[in-house]
Design a protein around this motif. Structure first.
Motif, mmCIF file in Angstrom:
data_model
loop_
_atom_site.group_PDB
_atom_site.id
_atom_site.type_symbol
_atom_site.label_atom_id
_atom_site.label_comp_id
_atom_site.label_asym_id
_atom_site.label_seq_id
_atom_site.Cartn_x
_atom_site.Cartn_y
_atom_site.Cartn_z
ATOM 1 N N ALA A 169 0.843 -1.201 0.000
ATOM 2 C CA ALA A 169 0.000 0.000 0.000
ATOM 3 C C ALA A 169 0.875 1.246 0.000
ATOM 4 O O ALA A 169 0.630 2.197 -0.759
ATOM 5 N N GLU A 170 1.907 1.258 0.837
ATOM 6 C CA GLU A 170 2.831 2.393 0.882
ATOM 7 C C GLU A 170 3.575 2.547 -0.448
ATOM 8 O O GLU A 170 3.782 3.659 -0.919
ATOM 9 N N ALA A 171 3.964 1.429 -1.036
ATOM 10 C CA ALA A 171 4.693 1.471 -2.301
ATOM 11 C C ALA A 171 3.823 2.045 -3.415
ATOM 12 O O ALA A 171 4.290 2.878 -4.202
ATOM 13 N N THR A 172 2.568 1.637 -3.487
ATOM 14 C CA THR A 172 1.706 2.177 -4.546
ATOM 15 C C THR A 172 1.425 3.650 -4.304
ATOM 16 O O THR A 172 1.292 4.423 -5.251
ATOM 17 N N ALA A 173 1.380 4.064 -3.044
ATOM 18 C CA ALA A 173 1.203 5.492 -2.728
ATOM 19 C C ALA A 173 2.404 6.297 -3.212
ATOM 20 O O ALA A 173 2.245 7.434 -3.680
#
Length: 120
Positions: A20-24
């Protein structure tokens, strides 16, 4: 819950959070408490909107599309095979990191998932 599922649960949660953090970081609008399917949708959106000047853009897109397929496979498995699901989550993280290594720019315009465009 068996011992294997119990041991995999924290790792699975961490992998989902990291994805989730990576896609953000790619500029994707990640929903609160996303599931594997939502993460797959976000990565698919990222793969379709990679910057034109990204080094190895085609390779990065291919890696992200492969990660999307792995995540969708993991989502279909659900909680039945936690070790396999965790494997697919970690593989998706590895592919996302590989794609991000080629992108040095820190900011991205916000991306929306295909389901968000449909008002879901």
């Amino acid at each position: 819950m068996n011992a294997l599922t119990t041991r995999c649960s924290p790792a699975r949660c961490r992998a989902v959070e990291e994805l989730a953090e990576a896609t953000a970081k790619w500029g994707s609008a990640v929903p609160d408490d996303p599931g594997i399917t939502e993460i797959a949708d976000q990565l698919a959106c990222v793969a379709g909107h990679l910057p034109e000047d990204l080094v190895n853009r085609d390779e990065a897109a291919t890696d992200l599309e492969a990660a999307v397929e792995h995540l969708r496979a993991a989502a279909r498995l659900g909680g039945l095979l936690p070790v396999v699901t965790l494997y697919h989550l970690r593989l998706a993280l590895q592919r996302e990191r590989s794609a991000r290594r080629d992108d040095a720019r820190p900011e991205r315009p916000e991306l929306t998932s295909p389901s968000a465009k449909l008002g879901r």
